[in-house]
Design a protein around this motif. Structure first.
Motif, PDB file in Angstrom:
ATOM      1  N   THR A 103     -35.614  14.387  26.484  1.00 56.23           N
ATOM      2  CA  THR A 103     -37.101  15.017  27.349  1.00 56.23           C
ATOM      3  C   THR A 103     -38.294  14.546  26.292  1.00 56.23           C
ATOM      4  O   THR A 103     -38.378  15.096  25.189  1.00 56.23           O
ATOM      5  CB  THR A 103     -37.516  16.343  27.191  1.00 56.23           C
ATOM      6  N   PRO A 104     -38.888  12.792  27.096  1.00 56.67           N
ATOM      7  CA  PRO A 104     -39.935  13.055  26.139  1.00 56.67           C
ATOM      8  C   PRO A 104     -41.717  14.256  26.561  1.00 56.67           C
ATOM      9  O   PRO A 104     -41.126  15.152  27.067  1.00 56.67           O
ATOM     10  CB  PRO A 104     -40.677  11.573  27.420  1.00 56.67           C
ATOM     11  N   VAL A 105     -42.476  14.015  24.558  1.00 58.23           N
ATOM     12  CA  VAL A 105     -43.292  15.149  24.711  1.00 58.23           C
ATOM     13  C   VAL A 105     -44.565  14.468  24.487  1.00 58.23           C
ATOM     14  O   VAL A 105     -44.205  13.366  23.921  1.00 58.23           O
ATOM     15  CB  VAL A 105     -42.291  15.938  23.413  1.00 58.23           C
ATOM     16  N   ILE A 106     -45.175  14.750  25.517  1.00 57.51           N
ATOM     17  CA  ILE A 106     -46.684  14.761  25.176  1.00 57.51           C
ATOM     18  C   ILE A 106     -47.126  15.563  24.474  1.00 57.51           C
ATOM     19  O   ILE A 106     -46.996  16.765  24.590  1.00 57.51           O
ATOM     20  CB  ILE A 106     -47.286  14.731  26.947  1.00 57.51           C
ATOM     21  N   CYS A 107     -48.054  15.341  23.489  1.00 55.40           N
ATOM     22  CA  CYS A 107     -48.544  16.503  23.144  1.00 55.40           C
ATOM     23  C   CYS A 107     -50.528  15.835  22.877  1.00 55.40           C
ATOM     24  O   CYS A 107     -50.654  15.598  23.287  1.00 55.40           O
ATOM     25  CB  CYS A 107     -48.064  16.924  21.832  1.00 55.40           C
TER      26      CYS A 107
END
Length: 121
Positions: A103-107
């Motif tokens: 799962t991609p992560v946007i932080c």
């Protein structure tokens, strides 16, 4: 294991403590300004704020605290995990769980999270 990208649904996911330091209020403000689909899992002192946003905004859904298997299933179905922390984070377990499911992560743009989550080439 990794989730098939074709089986993902059209929503972003927040998992964690509903508190200022975790950035949930920042995320809710973004959701008020831009109608992106958002699912929220967790509990904490800002729960009333999250419940209010879920009542007012049709694109925001609040699921409350969830057991780990339910969190992993949501990670496998979302477009990306959002980690909007405004304070220092060590190594958030939920980021490791996101990585384990592909799962991609946007932080948040803070030095520590940038050292864990890298921009794609």
């Amino acid at each position: 294991g990794y989730a098939d990208p074709r089986q993902r649904s059209d929503y972003f996911l927040f998992v964690g403590r509903l508190s200022t330091e975790k950035g949930i209020d920042v995320l809710l403000e973004a959701a008020r300004r831009h109608a992106f689909p958002l699912h929220i899992l967790g509990d904490g002192p800002l729960r009333p704020l999250v419940e209010e946003a879920a009542r007012e905004l049709p694109h925001v859904r609040y699921y409350g605290p969830q057991p780990r298997p339910a969190v992993v299933e949501q990670l496998k179905r979302c477009q990306a995990l959002v980690v909007p922390s405004v304070w220092y984070e060590g190594l958030p377990t939920v980021i490791l769980e996101a990585f384990s499911t592909g799962t991609p992560v946007i932080c948040s743009d803070n030095a520590n999270l940038r050292s864990i989550v890298q921009e794609p080439d």
